[in-house]
Design an enzyme around this catalytic site. Structure first.
Site, mmCIF file in Angstrom:
data_model
loop_
_atom_site.group_PDB
_atom_site.id
_atom_site.type_symbol
_atom_site.label_atom_id
_atom_site.label_comp_id
_atom_site.label_asym_id
_atom_site.label_seq_id
_atom_site.Cartn_x
_atom_site.Cartn_y
_atom_site.Cartn_z
ATOM 1 N N ALA A 1 0.923 -1.100 0.011
ATOM 2 C CA ALA A 1 -0.045 -0.055 0.016
ATOM 3 C C ALA A 1 1.013 1.020 0.020
ATOM 4 O O ALA A 1 1.700 1.263 0.890
ATOM 5 C CB ALA A 1 -0.932 0.033 1.224
ATOM 6 N N VAL B 1 4.223 -1.353 3.438
ATOM 7 C CA VAL B 1 4.381 -0.040 2.988
ATOM 8 C C VAL B 1 5.094 0.404 1.847
ATOM 9 O O VAL B 1 6.400 -0.057 1.830
ATOM 10 C CB VAL B 1 4.845 1.006 4.246
ATOM 11 C CG1 VAL B 1 4.977 2.333 3.752
ATOM 12 C CG2 VAL B 1 3.957 0.872 5.377
ATOM 13 N N LYS B 2 4.563 0.749 0.614
ATOM 14 C CA LYS B 2 5.130 1.157 -0.477
ATOM 15 C C LYS B 2 5.581 2.839 -0.225
ATOM 16 O O LYS B 2 4.861 3.697 -0.204
ATOM 17 C CB LYS B 2 4.439 0.863 -1.673
ATOM 18 C CG LYS B 2 4.907 0.556 -2.897
ATOM 19 C CD LYS B 2 3.748 -0.039 -4.004
ATOM 20 C CE LYS B 2 4.183 -0.411 -5.277
ATOM 21 N NZ LYS B 2 3.349 -0.497 -6.100
ATOM 22 N N LEU B 3 7.054 2.996 -0.891
ATOM 23 C CA LEU B 3 7.583 4.362 -0.683
ATOM 24 C C LEU B 3 8.375 4.754 -1.984
ATOM 25 O O LEU B 3 8.845 3.796 -2.504
ATOM 26 C CB LEU B 3 8.549 4.567 0.481
ATOM 27 C CG LEU B 3 8.004 4.133 1.912
ATOM 28 C CD1 LEU B 3 9.217 4.046 2.890
ATOM 29 C CD2 LEU B 3 7.284 5.383 2.316
#
Ligand code: G3P
Length: 218
Positions: free
Chosen positions: A56, A82-84
Site C-alpha cells: 500500500a 508500506v510502499k515508498l
C-alpha cells in the site's frame, strides 16, 4: 519465484487467490483510483483475502509525512507492506519504517544505483519497473540483471528482494525467473496468459475425444 498480482480489484484477487498461486498483492495510487474504492477499506479487504504481503503506497512527498502515512497503513493489518517512492525522502522514511518492523517496498526504481540505495535503506523489496523502461526504448531486463549481480555481490546488504514490476507479458515473467528475480508482480490478465498454450488446448481436445470413444468413466 513468488507471484504477486498487481491490482486493487478485489474480484480479480479473490479469483486468483483461489488458484493457490498467489503469494502477495501490490497496489499503487493509479490502481486504487481505477478501483473507485476507499483506499483504507480496499487494502483492509485485500489483506483478509491474501495472507502474503500487500503493498500500500503512501501519497506524501516529504519523509516525516510519509512516516505518518506509512504507520497508518501498517496499522491496517500485519501483512501490509508500506510502499515508498525512490526519492531521498522515501529512502529516509524507509529506514524509519523498516526499523519499526514493518515491511517496506521501495517503488519507481529505474536504475541499479537506486536499487543499491534502497537495499542500504533497509527495504524488504525493490520494485524495478521493466515495462516502463521498455516503453522508452531501453531494456528493462538489463536492470534486473544488474540489480541481481549487485545484490549477490553484497549478501550483507540485508536480503532486499527484487520485485519485478510493470510487467507487460509472459515473456517478462520468464526472463525475470531466468535472471533470479525473487518476485514478479503481474497484472491479472498476464497471469491468465501464463497458463495458455495452443498445443495444450489441442492435446487436451484430442485426449478428450479419444477418452469419449472408450465409453469409460473414472
Ligand atoms: O505497481 C507498479 C507497476 O507494476 C506499474 O505498472 O503497467 O503502470 O507500468 P505499469
Amino acid at each position: 519465484m513468488k507471484f504477486f498480482v498487481d491490482t486493487a480489484d478485489v474480484g480479480d484477487i479473490r479469483e486468483l487467490a483461489a488458484t493457490g498461486l498467489l503469494d502477495g498483492v501490490t497496489t499503487n495510487p493509479s490502481l486504487i483510483a481505477k478501483s473507485g474504492r476507499d483506499f483504507i477499506e480496499v487494502i483492509s479487504e485485500i489483506c483478509e483475502i491474501v495472507p502474503g504481503p500487500v503493498s500500500a503506497e503512501v501519497a506524501a512527498m516529504e519523509a516525516d509525512a510519509m512516516i505518518v502515512e506509512g504507520r497508518k497503513l501498517a496499522a491496517i493489518a500485519d501483512n501490509v507492506a508500506v510502499k515508498l517512492p525512490l526519492t531521498m525522502d522515501g529512502l529516509k522514511a524507509c529506514r524509519t519504517i523498516s526499523e519499526d518492523g514493518t515491511s517496506v517496498n521501495v517503488t519507481l526504481c529505474f536504475s541499479p544505483a537506486q536499487a543499491l540505495l534502497a537495499a542500504k535503506a533497509g527495504a524488504d523489496y525493490i520494485s524495478p519497473f521493466v515495462g516502463r523502461l521498455d516503453d522508452i526504448g531501453q531494456n528493462g531486463m538489463h536492470l534486473i540483471d544488474d540489480i541481481r549481480t549487485i545484490y549477490d555481490n553484497y549478501p550483507d546488504l540485508g536480503g532486499t528482494q527484487i520485485l519485478v514490476a510493470s510487467i507487460r507479458s509472459p515473456a517478462h515473467v520468464v526472463e525475470a525467473a531466468k535472471l533470479g528475480a525473487d518476485v514478479c508482480t503481474i497484472p491479472p490478465s498476464v497471469i491468465k496468459q501464463l497458463v495458455q498454450h495452443p498445443l495444450t488446448d489441442k492435446g487436451l481436445d484430442g485426449f478428450m475425444k479419444d477418452w469419449a470413444k472408450t465409453g469409460q468413466s473414472i
